[in-house]
Design a protein around this motif. Structure first.
Motif, mmCIF file in Angstrom:
data_model
loop_
_atom_site.group_PDB
_atom_site.id
_atom_site.type_symbol
_atom_site.label_atom_id
_atom_site.label_comp_id
_atom_site.label_asym_id
_atom_site.label_seq_id
_atom_site.Cartn_x
_atom_site.Cartn_y
_atom_site.Cartn_z
ATOM 1 N N VAL A 288 -51.428 -95.759 -39.686
ATOM 2 C CA VAL A 288 -52.646 -96.307 -40.283
ATOM 3 C C VAL A 288 -52.445 -96.636 -41.759
ATOM 4 N N GLY A 289 -51.741 -95.758 -42.471
ATOM 5 C CA GLY A 289 -51.642 -95.944 -43.913
ATOM 6 C C GLY A 289 -50.441 -96.721 -44.396
ATOM 7 N N LEU A 290 -49.536 -97.061 -43.513
ATOM 8 C CA LEU A 290 -48.262 -97.626 -43.946
ATOM 9 C C LEU A 290 -48.423 -98.868 -44.805
ATOM 10 N N ASN A 291 -49.336 -99.753 -44.445
ATOM 11 C CA ASN A 291 -49.509 -101.018 -45.171
ATOM 12 C C ASN A 291 -50.801 -101.064 -45.964
ATOM 13 N N ASN A 292 -51.368 -99.903 -46.242
ATOM 14 C CA ASN A 292 -52.651 -99.824 -46.925
ATOM 15 C C ASN A 292 -52.457 -99.265 -48.335
ATOM 16 N N PRO A 293 -52.632 -100.091 -49.381
ATOM 17 C CA PRO A 293 -52.446 -99.587 -50.751
ATOM 18 C C PRO A 293 -53.361 -98.411 -51.074
ATOM 19 N N GLN A 294 -54.591 -98.420 -50.515
ATOM 20 C CA GLN A 294 -55.519 -97.336 -50.808
ATOM 21 C C GLN A 294 -55.033 -95.999 -50.247
ATOM 22 N N PHE A 295 -54.377 -96.041 -49.088
ATOM 23 C CA PHE A 295 -53.842 -94.793 -48.549
ATOM 24 C C PHE A 295 -52.822 -94.194 -49.506
ATOM 25 N N TRP A 296 -51.897 -95.008 -49.983
ATOM 26 C CA TRP A 296 -50.857 -94.478 -50.867
ATOM 27 C C TRP A 296 -51.445 -94.040 -52.204
ATOM 28 N N LEU A 297 -52.511 -94.699 -52.651
ATOM 29 C CA LEU A 297 -53.198 -94.228 -53.857
ATOM 30 C C LEU A 297 -53.787 -92.839 -53.618
ATOM 31 N N GLN A 298 -54.472 -92.652 -52.493
ATOM 32 C CA GLN A 298 -55.078 -91.349 -52.212
ATOM 33 C C GLN A 298 -54.012 -90.265 -52.047
ATOM 34 N N TYR A 299 -52.889 -90.629 -51.463
ATOM 35 C CA TYR A 299 -51.765 -89.674 -51.314
ATOM 36 C C TYR A 299 -51.235 -89.302 -52.697
ATOM 37 N N ALA A 300 -51.138 -90.283 -53.583
ATOM 38 C CA ALA A 300 -50.682 -90.009 -54.946
ATOM 39 C C ALA A 300 -51.659 -89.087 -55.666
ATOM 40 N N ILE A 301 -52.957 -89.329 -55.493
ATOM 41 C CA ILE A 301 -53.973 -88.474 -56.124
ATOM 42 C C ILE A 301 -53.847 -87.045 -55.608
ATOM 43 N N ALA A 302 -53.602 -86.907 -54.293
ATOM 44 C CA ALA A 302 -53.429 -85.577 -53.719
ATOM 45 C C ALA A 302 -52.226 -84.869 -54.354
ATOM 46 N N CYS A 303 -51.125 -85.580 -54.511
ATOM 47 C CA CYS A 303 -49.940 -84.979 -55.139
ATOM 48 C C CYS A 303 -50.219 -84.577 -56.586
ATOM 49 N N MET A 304 -50.968 -85.415 -57.289
ATOM 50 C CA MET A 304 -51.314 -85.084 -58.676
ATOM 51 C C MET A 304 -52.162 -83.818 -58.752
ATOM 52 N N SER A 305 -52.974 -83.576 -57.735
ATOM 53 C CA SER A 305 -53.875 -82.420 -57.776
ATOM 54 C C SER A 305 -53.120 -81.104 -57.824
ATOM 55 N N PHE A 306 -51.908 -81.064 -57.231
ATOM 56 C CA PHE A 306 -51.110 -79.842 -57.327
ATOM 57 C C PHE A 306 -49.829 -80.094 -58.120
ATOM 58 N N GLU A 307 -49.878 -81.090 -59.005
ATOM 59 C CA GLU A 307 -48.852 -81.363 -60.010
ATOM 60 C C GLU A 307 -47.490 -81.692 -59.407
ATOM 61 N N ASP A 308 -47.501 -82.320 -58.238
ATOM 62 C CA ASP A 308 -46.259 -82.846 -57.669
ATOM 63 C C ASP A 308 -46.118 -84.292 -58.156
ATOM 64 N N TYR A 309 -45.756 -84.430 -59.437
ATOM 65 C CA TYR A 309 -45.773 -85.750 -60.070
ATOM 66 C C TYR A 309 -44.634 -86.646 -59.601
ATOM 67 N N ARG A 310 -43.527 -86.070 -59.169
ATOM 68 C CA ARG A 310 -42.407 -86.907 -58.731
ATOM 69 C C ARG A 310 -42.776 -87.668 -57.450
#
Length: 817
Positions: free
Chosen positions: A649-671
């Protein structure tokens, strides 16, 4: 309603027709053969393919094609299924003013009839998206159409050969959902020439009692008992031939034909009704804990000036001053769970009390053309008295804009979540015009807090704080709940005796059919996302028709979680939904079921915009973050987004990858966040017209926070410069937006942490950037200047300049802004 009565109503234009193979039986092709005689075609194909016995049509077609017999099967289909002669009955029935037409026939009998009668022809196949065809009477060929038999269409839009049937093209096309939606709103559903081969089509209707009463199957006089028994559960059987039943449908000018009159379809008229007595504790508990609103009790409090059930909102009181100022243009916004829906009821009351008519949009845009016709039938004086209300306004901006342009005398009231407004406020003027007044319903006001406390205390809903002094409870609302109504209501949910019972009842769902538990989870997830579903939509999402039956709707365990009224699913309290999902539903159940709902929603929204908001809501980081519990929260969040990614579902969706990035930022997985941002930008760049505003805004925040909270990068000034470049552009191009100011509030922390790493020139540039944003902020619109993000950004930007001024050499002090 019997068949004759349904036929008399045909000229109202609200009935749909389904044509099966039997309808085409009396038509002839150019070789003088019946178009419906599949046996003849099967025999011809079998013999041409060298088979000794006659095969079923789909197998005969498969073998004929695989052995490359001549003429090619597509040419043979063109010869066999083009109509040269049609009967009088076919001509009349096919040309009636159907709202929609569906058929599994390959032939062009319907089109030929309508052309001869001068009726519109708009033929489509499963390759056409239903959502692109709203507003037209479509002839939907579900198994392929002879006039669109190209190389591409043959493999992807036809169901003739065994291989094509096995591909099950129809199921994934969106047309079954559109057919069910059309059936739900139709006056009547007529199947002409239905046969056993069309059984799968009948199943599209489910065994819904409300549909059965208005569905009729014309099966012909010679149909066998098996056909009659097959269709009987789905509707009324009419064992008559096409030519016979055609005489029952009146011509347009016949005296017995029902005349079309303008009517409301998607706009629901509201009434002013006052409860006769004060609410019981159970009613108050159901309202505050489960979100089951009784509008009569709200009106009672408003009329009496009491607060036994509802607290009048200060923002609504301010908005009522516009009632005497001509056509109103009002937008209410708040965060999820802050009471927009009940505040609307309060505003509706004042409008009704002033003698206005209030029409509320039910969320289904398909009926709006009927509503436009109705409004156009009214005079200007009547239009001035009408107030039209749209919730979740940005999802229907095109329809609202059309309504505003067509009927400028109407008053239009809109609502949206504050988060959506922050994202889309730059588009507000373009979508709805520049004359909307914006009112913020967020938070519990100073005058409202004691009244909320009174209701909770009077009904024993404070839980362990019931024995506290009034001052302590008010202090809790202000400090612990931060004057946030949604937070207070979550506390109320958890403290109630009803909630303890719900914990026990959730275990009981395991003894129910699996689809019931899935449906309850879907309804709770929708409520937590702020999205309302009707019963038909819930059934589509979970791919089950269980809730279309009264027995399941009345199930006592189910009704602890979900209520059904007027075919609406009612889990209206986001606070209740959040508390149940967080405290009652195990995390592993959420992780198991919700990604699957997203897969289903992704397909549904391809064909209906009604599912867009729920799809986006379930994909948001905020949705899952608020209900997943500790411990091991980081792993669970990753598992959620990984499950979505793995589903495709998320492979070609920019919003999915944005939300995944936000999730990583929430626990400081910045890489990993950096990788996900790169993917989001890459996908966005390949989409024509895609606005990466949100991605850029969160990326600016990432650049600042990643350099503050990790040592992986050392490009401190360059990262700051990139983030600033994004924000400078956004505050100028999106002056109405809140988001750039929210990110700019990070400048102070960044300067405090890294100013020693900057040269004197770099410090001067940073100070200048702060001054530029401060200067632009002065011209921000009032809606932005009233936000906490704007004022906080200005304070921190000036503080950052002050720090730079202190650390710079005395001769190069930064002048005050």
């Amino acid at each position: 309603m019997n068949f004759e009565e349904a036929a008399r109503r045909i000229h109202l234009g609200r009935s749909i027709a389904f044509f099966g193979a039997g309808f085409s039986r009396d038509a002839k092709n150019h070789q003088g053969r019946s178009l419906a005689d599949a046996a003849d075609l099967a025999l011809e194909l079998s013999q041409a393919a060298g088979e000794e016995e006659e095969l079923p049509l789909r197998l005969a077609a498969q073998i004929y094609e695989s052995r490359k017999c001549e003429p090619g099967i597509r040419n043979l289909i063109r010869e066999f299924y083009r109509a040269a002669e049609v009967s009088t009955g076919q001509l009349h029935i096919a040309s009636l003013p159907w709202a929609q037409i569906y058929t599994t026939n390959y032939d062009d009998v319907i089109e030929e009839c309508r052309r001869r009668e001068g009726t519109s022809v708009n033929s489509v196949t499963v390759l056409d998206r239903p959502r692109d065809l709203a507003g037209y009477t479509n002839i939907a060929h579900l198994h392929g159409y002879v006039e669109r038999i190209s190389d591409a269409d043959w493999e992807s839009a036809f169901a003739l050969t065994d291989r094509q049937y096995a591909a099950d093209i129809l199921t994934h096309s969106g047309w079954p959902e559109r057919f069910r939606s059309d059936a739900a709103y139709a006056d009547a559903i007529f199947f002409f020439g239905y046969s056993l081969s069309d059984l799968d089509i009948a199943r599209l209707l489910y065994r819904d009692p409300s549909l059965r009463a208005k569905t009729f199957f014309v099966i012909g006089e010679s149909a066998g008992r098996a056909t009659e028994l097959t269709v009987e559960p789905y509707g009324t059987v009419v064992p008559r031939n096409i030519e016979d039943v055609a005489t029952i449908f009146p011509v347009a000018d016949a005296a017995e034909a029902a005349r079309p009159t303008p009517f409301l379809a998607s706009l629901v008229e509201q009434e002013l009704a006052v409860a006769e007595s004060a609410p019981t504790r159970e009613q108050v508990t159901d309202f505050l804990v489960k979100g089951q609103v009784e509008s009569k009790l709200i009106i009672r409090d408003l009329v009496n000036g009491s607060h036994d059930y509802y607290v009048a909102r200060e923002a609504i009181s301010e908005a009522t001053r516009l009632l005497d100022a001509g056509p109103m243009r009002v937008l209410f916004h708040s965060r999820l769970g802050e009471g927009k829906t009940t505040a609307l009821i309060e505003f509706e009351h004042y409008c009704l009390a002033e003698g206005r008519r209030v029409l509320v949009f039910n969320g289904d845009p398909d009926g709006l053309p009927h509503d436009v016709n109705y409004l156009a039938s009214l005079g200007s004086a009547d239009q001035q008295k009408i107030v039209v209300i749209f919730e979740h306004c940005f999802s229907f901006s095109r329809q609202i804009k059309h309504l505003l342009e067509r009927f400028p005398l109407l008053s239009v009231i809109l609502t949206t979540r504050s988060g959506a407004l922050q994202t889309r406020i730059g588009d507000l003027n373009e979508a709805f015009g520049d004359d909307f007044r914006i009112f913020d319903i967020d938070g519990i006001g100073d005058q409202e807090a004691p009244e909320f406390d009174d209701i909770l205390y009077a009904n024993g809903l404070w839980g362990p704080r019931q024995g506290d002094r009034t001052e302590e409870r008010l202090r809790y609302i202000e400090r612990e709940c931060k004057s946030n109504l949604a937070t207070l209501l979550v506390h109320v949910c958890r403290s109630s005796d009803l909630f303890e019972r719900i914990k026990r009842e959730f275990v009981g769902l395991d003894k129910q059919p699996p689809d019931i538990k899935r449906s309850v989870l879907a309804a709770l997830s929708a409520a937590h996302s702020g999205v309302k579903l009707n019963v038909a939509q819930l059934c589509e999402v979970v791919q089950s028709d269980l809730f279309k039956y009264g027995a399941n709707q009345a199930n006592e365990i189910v009704r602890e979680f979900v209520d059904f009224a007027h075919q609406q699913v009612s889990v209206r309290s986001p606070a209740f939904a959040q508390a149940v999902l967080q405290d009652v539903v195990p995390d592993h159940v959420i992780l198991e079921h919700v990604p699957g709902l997203l897969v289903r929603l992704d397909r549904l929204r391809e064909n209906s915009a009604a599912y867009d908001d729920l799809f986006k809501g379930l994909m948001r980081f905020g949705f899952i973050e608020n209900i997943i519990t500790n411990p091991d929260k980081e792993r669970k969040l990753v598992a959620y987004f990984e499950a979505i990614r793995a589903s495709g579902v998320g492979l070609n969706n920019p919003q999915f990858w944005l939300q995944y990035a936000i999730a990583c930022m929430s626990f400081e997985d910045y890489r990993n966040a950096a990788d996900h941002f790169a993917t989001a930008f890459g996908l966005a760049s390949r989409r024509g017209g895609y606005d990466p505003y949100q991605i850029e805004n969160h990326y600016a925040k990432f650049l600042l926070r990643s350099r503050l909270n990790s040592n992986y990068w050392d490009d401190y000034f360059d990262a700051f410069a990139k983030a600033n470049d994004i924000l400078q552009r956004q505050v100028r191009n999106f002056q109405e937006g809140f988001y750039p100011y929210r990110v700019a509030s990070n400048y102070l922390d960044y300067v405090e942490a890294h100013h020693s790493k900057f040269s004197a020139d770099q410090l001067e540039r940073v100070a200048d950037w702060c001054a530029q944003i401060l200067a632009v902020s002065e011209s921000a619109p009032p809606a932005v200047r009233r936000s906490i993000y704007w004022s906080r950004a200005r304070k921190t930007l000036q503080a950052a300049r002050d720090i730079i001024s202190e650390v710079q050499p005395r001769a190069r002090r930064i002048p005050a802004a």
